[in-house]
Design a protein around this motif. Structure first.
Motif, PDB file in Angstrom:
ATOM      1  N   ASP A  45       0.834  -1.207   0.000  1.00 31.92           N
ATOM      2  CA  ASP A  45       0.000   0.000   0.000  1.00 31.92           C
ATOM      3  C   ASP A  45       0.868   1.256   0.000  1.00 31.92           C
ATOM      4  O   ASP A  45       0.675   2.168  -0.804  1.00 31.92           O
ATOM      5  CB  ASP A  45      -0.918  -0.024   1.227  1.00 31.92           C
ATOM      6  N   SER A  46       1.856   1.304   0.884  1.00 32.88           N
ATOM      7  CA  SER A  46       2.698   2.501   0.961  1.00 32.88           C
ATOM      8  C   SER A  46       3.540   2.666  -0.302  1.00 32.88           C
ATOM      9  O   SER A  46       3.722   3.787  -0.795  1.00 32.88           O
ATOM     10  CB  SER A  46       3.590   2.461   2.202  1.00 32.88           C
ATOM     11  N   ARG A  47       4.038   1.561  -0.872  1.00 32.87           N
ATOM     12  CA  ARG A  47       4.828   1.659  -2.102  1.00 32.87           C
ATOM     13  C   ARG A  47       3.963   2.114  -3.277  1.00 32.87           C
ATOM     14  O   ARG A  47       4.415   2.895  -4.120  1.00 32.87           O
ATOM     15  CB  ARG A  47       5.501   0.321  -2.400  1.00 32.87           C
ATOM     16  N   MET A  48       2.732   1.611  -3.353  1.00 31.34           N
ATOM     17  CA  MET A  48       1.833   2.038  -4.428  1.00 31.34           C
ATOM     18  C   MET A  48       1.480   3.512  -4.283  1.00 31.34           C
ATOM     19  O   MET A  48       1.390   4.243  -5.276  1.00 31.34           O
ATOM     20  CB  MET A  48       0.568   1.175  -4.449  1.00 31.34           C
ATOM     21  N   GLN A  49       1.300   3.963  -3.047  1.00 31.88           N
ATOM     22  CA  GLN A  49       1.006   5.383  -2.815  1.00 31.88           C
ATOM     23  C   GLN A  49       2.179   6.242  -3.270  1.00 31.88           C
ATOM     24  O   GLN A  49       1.982   7.317  -3.842  1.00 31.88           O
ATOM     25  CB  GLN A  49       0.687   5.634  -1.337  1.00 31.88           C
ATOM     26  N   LYS A  50       3.398   5.774  -3.041  1.00 30.20           N
ATOM     27  CA  LYS A  50       4.573   6.517  -3.493  1.00 30.20           C
ATOM     28  C   LYS A  50       4.603   6.608  -5.013  1.00 30.20           C
ATOM     29  O   LYS A  50       5.022   7.626  -5.572  1.00 30.20           O
ATOM     30  CB  LYS A  50       5.855   5.862  -2.973  1.00 30.20           C
ATOM     31  N   SER A  51       4.161   5.558  -5.701  1.00 26.60           N
ATOM     32  CA  SER A  51       4.102   5.594  -7.165  1.00 26.60           C
ATOM     33  C   SER A  51       3.115   6.648  -7.639  1.00 26.60           C
ATOM     34  O   SER A  51       3.386   7.386  -8.596  1.00 26.60           O
ATOM     35  CB  SER A  51       3.704   4.225  -7.728  1.00 26.60           C
ATOM     36  N   VAL A  52       1.974   6.735  -6.971  1.00 31.32           N
ATOM     37  CA  VAL A  52       0.968   7.738  -7.336  1.00 31.32           C
ATOM     38  C   VAL A  52       1.500   9.140  -7.035  1.00 31.32           C
ATOM     39  O   VAL A  52       1.326  10.068  -7.839  1.00 31.32           O
ATOM     40  CB  VAL A  52      -0.370   7.471  -6.595  1.00 31.32           C
ATOM     41  N   ASP A  53       2.182   9.297  -5.899  1.00 34.14           N
ATOM     42  CA  ASP A  53       2.760  10.604  -5.563  1.00 34.14           C
ATOM     43  C   ASP A  53       3.799  11.029  -6.598  1.00 34.14           C
ATOM     44  O   ASP A  53       3.870  12.192  -6.980  1.00 34.14           O
ATOM     45  CB  ASP A  53       3.401  10.565  -4.165  1.00 34.14           C
ATOM     46  N   ALA A  54       4.601  10.078  -7.053  1.00 34.90           N
ATOM     47  CA  ALA A  54       5.601  10.382  -8.087  1.00 34.90           C
ATOM     48  C   ALA A  54       4.917  10.802  -9.384  1.00 34.90           C
ATOM     49  O   ALA A  54       5.388  11.717 -10.073  1.00 34.90           O
ATOM     50  CB  ALA A  54       6.493   9.172  -8.324  1.00 34.90           C
ATOM     51  N   LEU A  55       3.795  10.165  -9.700  1.00 36.56           N
ATOM     52  CA  LEU A  55       3.042  10.545 -10.903  1.00 36.56           C
ATOM     53  C   LEU A  55       2.524  11.974 -10.787  1.00 36.56           C
ATOM     54  O   LEU A  55       2.604  12.757 -11.739  1.00 36.56           O
ATOM     55  CB  LEU A  55       1.874   9.580 -11.132  1.00 36.56           C
ATOM     56  N   VAL A  56       2.023  12.328  -9.612  1.00 38.60           N
ATOM     57  CA  VAL A  56       1.526  13.695  -9.394  1.00 38.60           C
ATOM     58  C   VAL A  56       2.661  14.698  -9.609  1.00 38.60           C
ATOM     59  O   VAL A  56       2.479  15.736 -10.254  1.00 38.60           O
ATOM     60  CB  VAL A  56       0.913  13.837  -7.979  1.00 38.60           C
ATOM     61  N   GLU A  57       3.849  14.386  -9.094  1.00 37.54           N
ATOM     62  CA  GLU A  57       5.007  15.270  -9.283  1.00 37.54           C
ATOM     63  C   GLU A  57       5.381  15.370 -10.764  1.00 37.54           C
ATOM     64  O   GLU A  57       5.706  16.445 -11.251  1.00 37.54           O
ATOM     65  CB  GLU A  57       6.207  14.778  -8.472  1.00 37.54           C
ATOM     66  N   ASN A  58       5.333  14.260 -11.477  1.00 31.98           N
ATOM     67  CA  ASN A  58       5.646  14.283 -12.903  1.00 31.98           C
ATOM     68  C   ASN A  58       4.610  15.077 -13.688  1.00 31.98           C
ATOM     69  O   ASN A  58       4.948  15.758 -14.654  1.00 31.98           O
ATOM     70  CB  ASN A  58       5.755  12.861 -13.460  1.00 31.98           C
ATOM     71  N   PHE A  59       3.353  14.980 -13.278  1.00 35.60           N
ATOM     72  CA  PHE A  59       2.302  15.752 -13.948  1.00 35.60           C
ATOM     73  C   PHE A  59       2.497  17.250 -13.747  1.00 35.60           C
ATOM     74  O   PHE A  59       2.141  18.042 -14.602  1.00 35.60           O
ATOM     75  CB  PHE A  59       0.918  15.335 -13.453  1.00 35.60           C
ATOM     76  N   LYS A  60       3.070  17.649 -12.611  1.00 37.14           N
ATOM     77  CA  LYS A  60       3.310  19.076 -12.367  1.00 37.14           C
ATOM     78  C   LYS A  60       4.292  19.654 -13.377  1.00 37.14           C
ATOM     79  O   LYS A  60       4.257  20.841 -13.669  1.00 37.14           O
ATOM     80  CB  LYS A  60       3.851  19.293 -10.953  1.00 37.14           C
ATOM     81  N   LYS A  61       5.179  18.800 -13.886  1.00 37.01           N
ATOM     82  CA  LYS A  61       6.187  19.266 -14.831  1.00 37.01           C
ATOM     83  C   LYS A  61       5.622  19.440 -16.239  1.00 37.01           C
ATOM     84  O   LYS A  61       6.233  20.089 -17.072  1.00 37.01           O
ATOM     85  CB  LYS A  61       7.367  18.293 -14.865  1.00 37.01           C
ATOM     86  N   ILE A  62       4.478  18.824 -16.505  1.00 39.40           N
ATOM     87  CA  ILE A  62       3.833  18.977 -17.811  1.00 39.40           C
ATOM     88  C   ILE A  62       2.951  20.206 -17.722  1.00 39.40           C
ATOM     89  O   ILE A  62       1.971  20.235 -16.989  1.00 39.40           O
ATOM     90  CB  ILE A  62       2.974  17.738 -18.151  1.00 39.40           C
ATOM     91  N   ARG A  63       3.317  21.227 -18.474  1.00 33.20           N
ATOM     92  CA  ARG A  63       2.614  22.494 -18.291  1.00 33.20           C
ATOM     93  C   ARG A  63       1.303  22.537 -19.066  1.00 33.20           C
ATOM     94  O   ARG A  63       1.191  22.006 -20.169  1.00 33.20           O
ATOM     95  CB  ARG A  63       3.503  23.659 -18.663  1.00 33.20           C
ATOM     96  N   THR A  64       0.356  23.167 -18.465  1.00 35.61           N
ATOM     97  CA  THR A  64      -0.899  23.479 -19.137  1.00 35.61           C
ATOM     98  C   THR A  64      -0.770  24.922 -19.595  1.00 35.61           C
ATOM     99  O   THR A  64       0.272  25.534 -19.455  1.00 35.61           O
ATOM    100  CB  THR A  64      -2.091  23.316 -18.176  1.00 35.61           C
ATOM    101  N   GLY A  65      -1.802  25.486 -20.127  1.00 31.65           N
ATOM    102  CA  GLY A  65      -1.730  26.859 -20.606  1.00 31.65           C
ATOM    103  C   GLY A  65      -1.676  27.878 -19.480  1.00 31.65           C
ATOM    104  O   GLY A  65      -1.360  29.039 -19.702  1.00 31.65           O
TER     105      GLY A  65
END
Length: 185
Positions: free
Chosen positions: A10-30
């Motif tokens: 559970d904790s490792r999967m949550q870390k994967s989701v958190d990493a995805l959120v951080e990666n999404f922050k780097k993809i800019r929207t308008g």
């Protein structure tokens, strides 16, 4: 024993989701958002530090970020770091203040960012499935060593599968949200 394996997964999967959120922050929207510059580091007294540690980053309007350095001498370094980043931003300096206008996204760049977001999401799904495989392997090892029964094995694998389904659904939800942000004009 099984509960420990499930909570670890559970904790490792949550870390994967958190990493995805951080990666999404780097993809800019308008839209302008200070987290867009989180990945950029500036050379400051011989070490690389995030922009947030040498300046105040704020949103001036929907399409402009304002960076106010705490020391005047780092203005050029911050500007260079933004130019070097792969975000495609062109900062302009006005004395002590750096303004970073967000260029409007074309249809082509939006689709490219969506492809990038889908790739990031698939990477997160693969990481979650790998964690499931590891957890199921640990449960099978307990069964082989006769520390748990067949029923415990089945229950443990079901718990891990439910966790996997929950986190994959969360990844899908985050991806859909990012795609709608990117397609918004």
């Amino acid at each position: 024993m099984i509960n420990e394996i499930v909570s670890d997964a559970d904790s490792r999967m949550q870390k994967s989701v958190d990493a995805l959120v951080e990666n999404f922050k780097k993809i800019r929207t308008g839209r302008a958002h200070p987290s867009l510059l989180d990945a950029i580091t500036v050379s400051y007294y011989g070490s690389d530090v995030p922009i947030q540690q040498v300046a105040n980053v704020s949103v001036e309007d929907a399409r402009t970020l304002t960076i106010i350095p705490w020391e005047k001498k780092v203005v050029g370094d911050i500007e260079k770091a933004i130019y070097k980043s792969d975000l495609g931003l062109n900062p302009s300096t006005n004395g002590d203040v750096i303004r970073v206008p967000m260029p409007p996204l074309t249809e082509e760049t939006r689709k490219g960012y969506i492809r990038q977001a889908r790739t990031e999401a698939e990477g997160a799904r693969v990481a979650i499935r790998n964690i499931r495989r590891d957890a199921n392997g640990d449960i099978k090892d307990l069964l082989k060593e006769k520390e748990i029964t067949e029923d415990d094995n089945r229950r443990g694998e079901d718990q891990v599968q439910k966790l996997t389904d929950k986190f994959v659904a969360e990844v899908d939800k985050l991806l859909a949200q990012k795609e709608s942000d990117l397609m918004e004009i």
